[in-house]
Design a protein around this motif. Sequence first.
Motif, mmCIF file in Angstrom:
data_model
loop_
_atom_site.group_PDB
_atom_site.id
_atom_site.type_symbol
_atom_site.label_atom_id
_atom_site.label_comp_id
_atom_site.label_asym_id
_atom_site.label_seq_id
_atom_site.Cartn_x
_atom_site.Cartn_y
_atom_site.Cartn_z
ATOM 1 N N ASN A 65 66.279 69.984 112.220
ATOM 2 C CA ASN A 65 65.219 69.816 112.790
ATOM 3 C C ASN A 65 65.143 70.215 114.033
ATOM 4 N N ILE A 102 61.994 72.806 115.510
ATOM 5 C CA ILE A 102 61.396 72.574 116.939
ATOM 6 C C ILE A 102 61.256 73.973 117.342
ATOM 7 N N ALA A 110 56.764 65.974 117.307
ATOM 8 C CA ALA A 110 57.122 64.887 116.333
ATOM 9 C C ALA A 110 56.322 64.890 114.915
ATOM 10 N N ARG A 128 58.762 59.857 117.033
ATOM 11 C CA ARG A 128 58.844 60.351 118.469
ATOM 12 C C ARG A 128 60.223 60.087 119.094
ATOM 13 N N ALA A 149 62.289 63.014 118.247
ATOM 14 C CA ALA A 149 61.890 64.196 118.894
ATOM 15 C C ALA A 149 62.360 64.362 120.294
#
Length: 223
Positions: free
Chosen positions: A14, A18, A35, A42, A45
């Motif tokens: 993840n 990003i 997110a 969120r 994230a």
Amino acid sequence: MSEVDSGMSKTLHNGLQILELLVAHPQGMTLTEIAEGVGVHRTVAHRLVRTLEAHRLCRRDRFKRISLGTGLVRLAEPVEQDLRTLARPVLEELTDVTQATAHLVVREGADEVRMLMIVEPRQARMHVSFRPGQVDPIDRGSAGLALLAAAPAAEGEREEVALARKRGFAVSYGEIAPSIIGISAVVPGREVSIGLSLFSAPDEESLGRTVVEAAQRLGSLLR
């Protein structure tokens, strides 16, 4: 975005997603947009971004938009360093001769190519500009077509690939950016191509031969 399998770290996956999102959005993104783009809550994230910030891989501006950080420059320095070092004078000479933007592109897997280096002309009144690091489909644009043409003929390949195999260089029209002509040739023995991006090409054959000579020159340096 690629899927995570059982042998991978989901958190690291993840975090890398990003960074890939931020590459595609150089103007920056909000935390909510990140997110949604990665498909996480969120709060998750936020933790991921804070971790990337701690390593200077991303940063927030005064409007709280998140973009890539300077730490990536340090990480990228060693990547293909020998190739870039040897390629730079070849690209600079190609740019000086043609007064067009020259590029070095490497194959990334079966389906993509990455723009590794760009050299822009110093004297041209107008020239094409690209961002190093951008990824494109291998079957679009002269760089990818040249790399495909270096392999044996494949069923269903584009006519442009067969033509590039015959000519020794590939030409594309507006496939990566509108109105931009690409002319590329593969570096012998490497999954690498050298090419030009320009607004007009009144003599494709001459430019193609010039690109082929540059690719052969870099190939000899890399032996």
